[in-house]
Design an enzyme around this catalytic site. Structure first.
Site, mmCIF file in Angstrom:
data_model
loop_
_atom_site.group_PDB
_atom_site.id
_atom_site.type_symbol
_atom_site.label_atom_id
_atom_site.label_comp_id
_atom_site.label_asym_id
_atom_site.label_seq_id
_atom_site.Cartn_x
_atom_site.Cartn_y
_atom_site.Cartn_z
ATOM 1 N N GLU A 43 0.681 -0.785 0.538
ATOM 2 C CA GLU A 43 -0.071 -0.425 -0.257
ATOM 3 C C GLU A 43 1.102 1.134 0.462
ATOM 4 O O GLU A 43 1.750 1.064 0.672
ATOM 5 C CB GLU A 43 -0.440 0.164 1.145
ATOM 6 C CG GLU A 43 -2.015 1.104 1.034
ATOM 7 C CD GLU A 43 -2.926 0.691 2.580
ATOM 8 O OE1 GLU A 43 -3.764 1.888 2.255
ATOM 9 O OE2 GLU A 43 -2.149 0.492 3.427
ATOM 10 N N LYS A 116 -10.400 2.252 -2.315
ATOM 11 C CA LYS A 116 -10.631 1.659 -1.031
ATOM 12 C C LYS A 116 -11.784 1.889 -0.431
ATOM 13 O O LYS A 116 -11.866 3.638 0.005
ATOM 14 C CB LYS A 116 -9.249 2.200 -0.002
ATOM 15 C CG LYS A 116 -8.945 1.942 1.341
ATOM 16 C CD LYS A 116 -7.582 1.961 2.138
ATOM 17 C CE LYS A 116 -7.507 1.174 3.500
ATOM 18 N NZ LYS A 116 -6.624 1.569 4.365
ATOM 19 N N CYS A 153 -5.868 -2.938 2.858
ATOM 20 C CA CYS A 153 -5.369 -2.710 4.118
ATOM 21 C C CYS A 153 -6.622 -2.294 5.144
ATOM 22 O O CYS A 153 -7.583 -3.891 5.197
ATOM 23 C CB CYS A 153 -4.673 -1.088 4.260
ATOM 24 S SG CYS A 153 -3.719 -1.529 5.924
#
Length: 291
Positions: A43, A116, A153
């Site tokens: 990331e 995300k 994440c």
């Protein structure tokens, strides 16, 4: 293709963006020479993890997607014949930014991006200051070597995200990640946190009958206050670890996975068959506190 060589690039970063990009490109080439077909970068690999503070200067790190970084990676992908999964800080327009992963096919073609969906706000992880929640929904990418989904994440903690992506046809779930330990923390807490992080992702592999690949950064950042814990890993659909990286070292690891085995896992443990989709409507509520 059934058998696919996956590369996990676990690396440390510095303040200079171009230095990090050049390092990542070198590691993609290293992975290709080792036989990689799909290379996953961690990331926000072009910078230090800047979300430890709320600083308007950090917005200058953002870029368009596609843009300069994807152009450079597309060239490498085509030259090396590898798929690249690249997590970047996206500037969508003035004042609108996302934590985004681009996917580039083995011929260098930009296939698209995933933004995300789940954005954290914790001490030293002030992502809500920088990132607008994703609005593209969950995504799969049909590449030369496999069809896979990408989550990022904080998405790791949400079984709903893994489930939906798997139901869309993902053969593999990739999680580019940046997570670490405060260096003031005790070792028992460190171990407990890492185990929880790994366990939840292995559970996504089991529940959905797919391989899971999680790629984390490594090294000390935030003036030594944060140790990114590495520990990148690959899990098969029974939750067995096929590979686990160290907590301290940079690594370019190649792991062969066989997506053809998914059918065997899913027929022996037929969780998708036995889902009671007629009963799941309450999951769309924030909390079930009504009659």
């Amino acid at each position: 293709m059934a058998k696919v060589n996956i590369a996990l690039v676990q690396m440390s970063c510095v303040a200079d963006k171009q230095t990090n990009l050049n390092k990542a490109i070198a590691k993609v080439k290293e992975a290709a020479k080792k036989g990689a077909q799909i290379v996953c970068l961690q990331e926000l690999f072009t910078s230090l993890y800047f979300c430890d503070t709320e600083d308007y200067e950090h917005f200058k790190l953002a870029e368009s997607i596609p843009g300069a970084s994807t152009d450079a990676l597309s060239k490498v992908a085509a030259e090396e014949g590898v798929v690249i999964i690249a997590s970047l800080f996206e500037k969508r327009t003035q004042g609108l930014y996302h934590n985004t992963t681009a996917v580039i096919d083995a011929d260098g073609k930009y296939l698209g991006k995933y933004r995300k969906m789940h954005i954290p706000d914790d001490p030293a992880f002030y992502e809500k200051f920088y990132f607008t929640p994703g609005d593209l929904g969950y995504k799969i990418f049909k590449t030369k070597f496999a069809t896979f989904g990408v989550l990022i994440c904080w998405d790791q903690w949400y079984p709903e995200a893994a489930r939906i992506t798997a139901l869309m046809g993902a053969e593999i779930l990739f999680y580019p990640t940046a997570i670490g330990w405060a260096t003031s923390q005790d070792e028992a807490t460190n171990t407990e946190q890492y185990n929880a992080w790994q366990t939840i992702q292995r559970s996504h592999a089991v529940a959905n009958g797919v391989h899971v690949v999680s790629v984390n950064r490594v090294g000390f950042e935030q003036n030594g206050a944060m140790k990114f814990w590495g520990g990148s890993f690959v899990s098969n659909p029974f939750g067995t670890l096929l590979y686990k990286a160290s907590h301290e070292e940079e690594e370019v690891a190649i792991v062969e996975i066989d997506t053809a085995k998914t059918d065997s896992y899913r027929t022996h443990w037929p969780f998708l068959r036995d889902r009671r989709i007629d009963s799941y409507q309450p999951i769309t509520k924030r909390f079930i506190d009504e009659d």
